[in-house]
Write a protein that holds these residues in place. Structure first.
Motif, PDB file in Angstrom:
ATOM      1  N   MET A   1       0.840  -1.203   0.000  1.00 39.26           N
ATOM      2  CA  MET A   1       0.000   0.000   0.000  1.00 39.26           C
ATOM      3  C   MET A   1       0.876   1.253   0.000  1.00 39.26           C
ATOM      4  SD  MET A   1      -2.878   1.146   2.740  1.00 39.26           S
ATOM      5  CE  MET A   1      -2.335   2.770   3.210  1.00 39.26           C
ATOM      6  N   SER A   2       0.429   2.230  -0.750  1.00 33.56           N
ATOM      7  CA  SER A   2       1.201   3.471  -0.815  1.00 33.56           C
ATOM      8  C   SER A   2       1.021   4.279   0.472  1.00 33.56           C
ATOM      9  CB  SER A   2       0.717   4.269  -2.022  1.00 33.56           C
ATOM     10  OG  SER A   2       1.002   5.615  -1.854  1.00 33.56           O
ATOM     11  N   LEU A   3       2.133   4.681   1.065  1.00 33.49           N
ATOM     12  CA  LEU A   3       2.060   5.463   2.303  1.00 33.49           C
ATOM     13  C   LEU A   3       2.203   6.956   2.007  1.00 33.49           C
ATOM     14  CD1 LEU A   3       1.859   5.203   5.409  1.00 33.49           C
ATOM     15  CD2 LEU A   3       4.350   5.287   5.461  1.00 33.49           C
ATOM     16  N   VAL A   4       3.208   7.280   1.188  1.00 34.96           N
ATOM     17  CA  VAL A   4       3.424   8.677   0.787  1.00 34.96           C
ATOM     18  C   VAL A   4       3.438   8.724  -0.736  1.00 34.96           C
ATOM     19  CG1 VAL A   4       5.016  10.635   0.807  1.00 34.96           C
ATOM     20  CG2 VAL A   4       4.837   9.166   2.835  1.00 34.96           C
ATOM     21  N   ARG A   5       2.581   9.560  -1.290  1.00 34.60           N
ATOM     22  CA  ARG A   5       2.544   9.692  -2.745  1.00 34.60           C
ATOM     23  C   ARG A   5       2.676  11.174  -3.084  1.00 34.60           C
ATOM     24  NH1 ARG A   5      -1.967   9.038  -5.975  1.00 34.60           N
ATOM     25  NH2 ARG A   5      -3.138   8.618  -4.086  1.00 34.60           N
ATOM     26  N   ILE A   6       3.603  11.472  -3.944  1.00 33.70           N
ATOM     27  CA  ILE A   6       3.865  12.862  -4.301  1.00 33.70           C
ATOM     28  C   ILE A   6       3.574  13.019  -5.774  1.00 33.70           C
ATOM     29  CG2 ILE A   6       5.653  14.638  -4.451  1.00 33.70           C
ATOM     30  CD1 ILE A   6       7.023  13.231  -2.097  1.00 33.70           C
ATOM     31  N   ASN A   7       2.732  14.004  -6.077  1.00 31.87           N
ATOM     32  CA  ASN A   7       2.250  14.182  -7.432  1.00 31.87           C
ATOM     33  C   ASN A   7       2.595  15.565  -7.962  1.00 31.87           C
ATOM     34  OD1 ASN A   7       0.990  12.520  -9.200  1.00 31.87           O
ATOM     35  ND2 ASN A   7      -0.929  12.428  -8.034  1.00 31.87           N
ATOM     36  N   ASN A   8       3.425  15.608  -8.980  1.00 30.71           N
ATOM     37  CA  ASN A   8       3.749  16.876  -9.661  1.00 30.71           C
ATOM     38  C   ASN A   8       4.084  18.008  -8.707  1.00 30.71           C
ATOM     39  OD1 ASN A   8       3.328  15.765 -12.224  1.00 30.71           O
ATOM     40  ND2 ASN A   8       1.116  16.036 -11.992  1.00 30.71           N
ATOM     41  N   LEU A   9       4.889  17.703  -7.707  1.00 27.52           N
ATOM     42  CA  LEU A   9       5.172  18.697  -6.669  1.00 27.52           C
ATOM     43  C   LEU A   9       6.295  19.651  -7.103  1.00 27.52           C
ATOM     44  CD1 LEU A   9       5.437  18.132  -2.888  1.00 27.52           C
ATOM     45  CD2 LEU A   9       7.340  19.210  -4.054  1.00 27.52           C
ATOM     46  N   SER A  10       6.040  20.933  -6.906  1.00 25.50           N
ATOM     47  CA  SER A  10       7.078  21.939  -7.123  1.00 25.50           C
ATOM     48  C   SER A  10       7.121  22.862  -5.923  1.00 25.50           C
ATOM     49  CB  SER A  10       6.786  22.776  -8.375  1.00 25.50           C
ATOM     50  OG  SER A  10       6.815  21.950  -9.513  1.00 25.50           O
ATOM     51  N   LYS A  11       8.322  23.386  -5.660  1.00 30.36           N
ATOM     52  CA  LYS A  11       8.456  24.365  -4.573  1.00 30.36           C
ATOM     53  C   LYS A  11       9.375  25.489  -5.020  1.00 30.36           C
ATOM     54  CE  LYS A  11       8.293  26.257  -0.543  1.00 30.36           C
ATOM     55  NZ  LYS A  11       7.059  26.688   0.141  1.00 30.36           N
ATOM     56  N   THR A  12       8.851  26.697  -4.966  1.00 26.39           N
ATOM     57  CA  THR A  12       9.641  27.872  -5.309  1.00 26.39           C
ATOM     58  C   THR A  12       9.754  28.761  -4.086  1.00 26.39           C
ATOM     59  OG1 THR A  12       8.799  27.757  -7.562  1.00 26.39           O
ATOM     60  CG2 THR A  12       9.794  29.843  -6.882  1.00 26.39           C
ATOM     61  N   PHE A  13      10.974  29.158  -3.742  1.00 26.14           N
ATOM     62  CA  PHE A  13      11.167  30.142  -2.673  1.00 26.14           C
ATOM     63  C   PHE A  13      11.327  31.513  -3.314  1.00 26.14           C
ATOM     64  CE2 PHE A  13      12.940  26.236  -0.728  1.00 26.14           C
ATOM     65  CZ  PHE A  13      12.170  26.194   0.422  1.00 26.14           C
ATOM     66  N   HIS A  14      10.605  32.472  -2.792  1.00 27.25           N
ATOM     67  CA  HIS A  14      10.757  33.841  -3.286  1.00 27.25           C
ATOM     68  C   HIS A  14      11.725  34.557  -2.360  1.00 27.25           C
ATOM     69  CE1 HIS A  14       7.405  32.935  -5.888  1.00 27.25           C
ATOM     70  NE2 HIS A  14       6.739  32.502  -4.833  1.00 27.25           N
ATOM     71  N   THR A  15      12.861  34.924  -2.854  1.00 26.99           N
ATOM     72  CA  THR A  15      13.871  35.561  -2.011  1.00 26.99           C
ATOM     73  C   THR A  15      14.185  36.950  -2.565  1.00 26.99           C
ATOM     74  OG1 THR A  15      15.842  34.885  -3.241  1.00 26.99           O
ATOM     75  CG2 THR A  15      14.923  33.269  -1.727  1.00 26.99           C
ATOM     76  N   ALA A  16      14.928  37.701  -1.758  1.00 23.67           N
ATOM     77  CA  ALA A  16      15.319  39.054  -2.169  1.00 23.67           C
ATOM     78  C   ALA A  16      16.123  39.018  -3.467  1.00 23.67           C
ATOM     79  CB  ALA A  16      16.129  39.709  -1.059  1.00 23.67           C
ATOM     80  N   ASN A  17      16.817  37.891  -3.676  1.00 19.85           N
ATOM     81  CA  ASN A  17      17.627  37.782  -4.891  1.00 19.85           C
ATOM     82  C   ASN A  17      16.894  37.073  -6.024  1.00 19.85           C
ATOM     83  OD1 ASN A  17      19.843  38.991  -3.572  1.00 19.85           O
ATOM     84  ND2 ASN A  17      20.347  37.022  -2.637  1.00 19.85           N
ATOM     85  N   GLY A  18      15.588  36.977  -5.899  1.00 18.33           N
ATOM     86  CA  GLY A  18      14.822  36.335  -6.970  1.00 18.33           C
ATOM     87  C   GLY A  18      14.281  34.979  -6.547  1.00 18.33           C
ATOM     88  N   ASP A  19      13.613  34.324  -7.472  1.00 18.55           N
ATOM     89  CA  ASP A  19      12.989  33.042  -7.158  1.00 18.55           C
ATOM     90  C   ASP A  19      14.004  31.904  -7.188  1.00 18.55           C
ATOM     91  OD1 ASP A  19      10.688  34.403  -6.965  1.00 18.55           O
ATOM     92  OD2 ASP A  19       9.712  33.518  -8.721  1.00 18.55           O
ATOM     93  N   VAL A  20      13.855  30.974  -6.232  1.00 22.70           N
ATOM     94  CA  VAL A  20      14.667  29.758  -6.227  1.00 22.70           C
ATOM     95  C   VAL A  20      13.718  28.575  -6.434  1.00 22.70           C
ATOM     96  CG1 VAL A  20      16.217  28.275  -4.894  1.00 22.70           C
ATOM     97  CG2 VAL A  20      16.310  30.770  -4.602  1.00 22.70           C
ATOM     98  N   ASN A  21      13.887  27.877  -7.537  1.00 13.13           N
ATOM     99  CA  ASN A  21      13.066  26.696  -7.784  1.00 13.13           C
ATOM    100  C   ASN A  21      13.740  25.496  -7.120  1.00 13.13           C
ATOM    101  OD1 ASN A  21      11.062  27.952  -9.493  1.00 13.13           O
ATOM    102  ND2 ASN A  21      12.695  28.110 -11.014  1.00 13.13           N
ATOM    103  N   ALA A  22      13.365  25.231  -5.877  1.00 13.84           N
ATOM    104  CA  ALA A  22      14.040  24.180  -5.106  1.00 13.84           C
ATOM    105  C   ALA A  22      13.606  22.791  -5.563  1.00 13.84           C
ATOM    106  CB  ALA A  22      13.774  24.357  -3.618  1.00 13.84           C
ATOM    107  N   LEU A  23      12.348  22.664  -6.006  1.00 13.96           N
ATOM    108  CA  LEU A  23      11.850  21.372  -6.496  1.00 13.96           C
ATOM    109  C   LEU A  23      10.997  21.605  -7.729  1.00 13.96           C
ATOM    110  CD1 LEU A  23      10.677  19.851  -3.080  1.00 13.96           C
ATOM    111  CD2 LEU A  23      12.716  19.159  -4.360  1.00 13.96           C
TER     112      LEU A  23
END
Ligand SMILES: Nc1ncnc2c1ncn2[C@@H]1O[C@H](COP(=O)(O)OP(=O)(O)O)[C@@H](O)[C@H]1O
Ligand SMILES: [Mg+2]
Length: 328
Positions: A1-23
Motif C-alpha cells: 500500500m502506498s504510504l506517501v505519494r507525491i504528485n507533480n510537486l514543485s516548490k519555489t522560494f521567493h527571495t530578495a535575490n529572486g525566485d529559487v526553484n528548489a523542487l
C-alpha cells in the motif's frame, strides 16, 4: 500500500535575490515498509522535499498524499495528527540540551497530552529499543554523537509514527557509528513496521539499507528504482557520479575501462584470475570495493583491459553472468 505519494510537486522560494526553484515536478511513491533513499548533492532540494512530505514546507504546486489523504485538504488539527505519524531525525540531532535523554523522549508525548507516568513508561521502552537503557538520566552533552542520534530516534518514535524521515541523519557520524545507526533503523523498519525515508548524499548509506532510491539533481528526480538495479546499471549522469568512485576512471589509449558489478556471485569464484587465464589478457585493476555477504560477493570493481581483447572479455563476462558496463 502506498504510504506517501507525491504528485507533480514543485516548490519555489521567493527571495530578495529572486525566485529559487528548489523542487520541480517531483513524482514519488513510497510504499508501506519501504526503506526509501533520496540521494543528491548539496543544494539539490532534498531537505525541501522531506519538509514538503510533512508539510513543514507548503508546496507551491502539486499534491502530497499521506495514507491516501491529500495533506492540503486537512484541517489544522488533522494535519497535526498526520505529522505525529511522521517522525523526523536530523544531522544535528536537535535534542533539548536542558533535558535528560528520557525527558527528551517524553517531550512529544507531553505535547500530545500523555500523562507523565505513561510518557516515562513509553520512553523507557524506547530507550531499551535504541540500546540506551542505562543512559536515561544523561544530558545530551554527556552523550556521543551516535548516542544522541539514538535518543533522537527514540523521541521520533514516541508517538508511534508510520514513517521516519531521516535528513542526513548519519552525516555527522563516523563510519562505524553510521553503520550501527543504519542497522538500528533497519531493525526498527523490520520489527516495528515503520517505513523509513533516508535523505543522504552518500551512496554507501543507500547501498547499506535502502530497497528503493530516487536520485535528485538540481531540483528534479532524474532516476528512480530499486537500489540493486540502479547500483548495477545507473542511467543518469548524477547516479553515475554518485556511484562511481572519483578518480578511478582514467582513460588510457588503447585500453577500455569496464565496471564489474558483483551481486549474487559466489565470493569463492576467482573471477579475475579466470578472466586473465581464459582470455589471456592483462587486467589492470583500478578500483575494487567488494565484500563478502554470507558467501556472496557484493560490490564493484573497475578494471582496464586492452581494447584488442574486448570481444573475448565480453564473451567471458556474459558466460559467467557477471554484470558489467563499459565506461567511456
Ligand atoms: N527557506 C528557504 N528560502 C530560500 N531558499 C531556500 C530555502 N530553503 C532552501 N532553499 C534553497 O533551495 C535549494 C535546495 O535546498 P535544500 O532543499 O536545503 O537542498 P539539500 O538538502 O539537497 O542540500 C537551495 O538552493 C537552497 O538555497
Ligand atoms: Mg539538506
Amino acid at each position: 500500500m502506498s504510504l506517501v505519494r507525491i504528485n507533480n510537486l514543485s516548490k519555489t522560494f521567493h527571495t530578495a535575490n529572486g525566485d529559487v526553484n528548489a523542487l520541480r515536478n517531483i513524482n514519488l511513491n513510497i510504499e508501506e515498509g519501504d526503506i526509501f533513499g533520496i540521494i543528491g548533492l548539496s543544494g539539490a532540494g532534498k531537505s525541501t522535499l522531506v519538509r514538503c512530505i510533512n508539510f513543514l514546507e507548503i508546496p507551491t504546486d502539486g499534491t502530497v498524499y499521506f495514507e491516501d489523504k491529500d495533506l492540503k485538504e486537512l484541517s489544522h488539527k488533522e494535519l497535526l495528527r498526520a505529522r505525529q505519524s511522521m517522525g523526523m531525525i536530523f544531522q544535528g540531532f536537535n535534542l533539548l540540551e536542558q533535558r535528560t535523554a528520557i525527558k527528551n523522549i517524553c517531550f512529544p508525548l507531553e505535547i500530545a497530552g500523555v500523562s507523565k507516568a505513561d510518557a516515562e513508561k513509553r520512553a523507557r521502552e524506547l530507550l531499551e529499543i535504541v540500546g540506551l537503557s542505562d543512559r536515561e538520566k544523561s544530558y545530551p552533552s554527556q552523550l556521543s554523537g551516535g548516542q544522541k542520534q539514538r535518543v533522537a530516534i527514540a523521541r521520533a518514535l514516541a508517538t508511534n509514527p508510520k514513517v521516519l524521515l531521516c535528513d542526513e541523519a548519519t552525516s555527522a557520524l563516523d563510519p562505524n557509528t553510521t553503520r550501527s545507526i543504519l542497522a538500528l533503523l533497519k531493525e526498527i523498519n523490520e520489527k516495528m513496521g515503520v517505513t523509513v525515508i533516508i535523505i543522504t548524499h552518500e551512496m554507501s548509506v543507500i547501498e547499506q539499507i535502502c530497497n528503493r532510491v530516487a536520485v535528485i539533481d538540481k531540483s528534479r528526480i532524474v532516476e528512480e528504482g530499486s537500489v540493486r538495479e540502479i547500483f548495477a546499471n545507473p542511467q543518469s549522469d548524477m547516479a553515475r557520479q554518485l556511484i562511481l568512485p572519483k578518480g578511478a576512471i582514467k582513460s588510457i589509449d588503447d585500453f577500455v575501462t569496464i565496471r564489474l558489478v558483483f551481486d549474487g556471485l559466489s565470493s569463492y569464484q576467482p573471477v579475475i584470475a579466470n578472466l586473465v587465464m581464459e582470455c589471456n589478457v592483462p587486467v589492470n585493476i583500478m578500483y575494487a570495493n567488494t565484500k563478502d555477504v554470507n558467501g556472496t560477493a557484493a560490490g564493484e570493481m573497475i578494471i582496464q583491459i586492452p581494447e584488442s581483447s574486448l570481444d573475448k572479455v565480453r564473451g567471458y563476462l556474459k558466460r559467467t553472468g557477471i554484470k558489467y558496463k563499459e565506461e567511456m
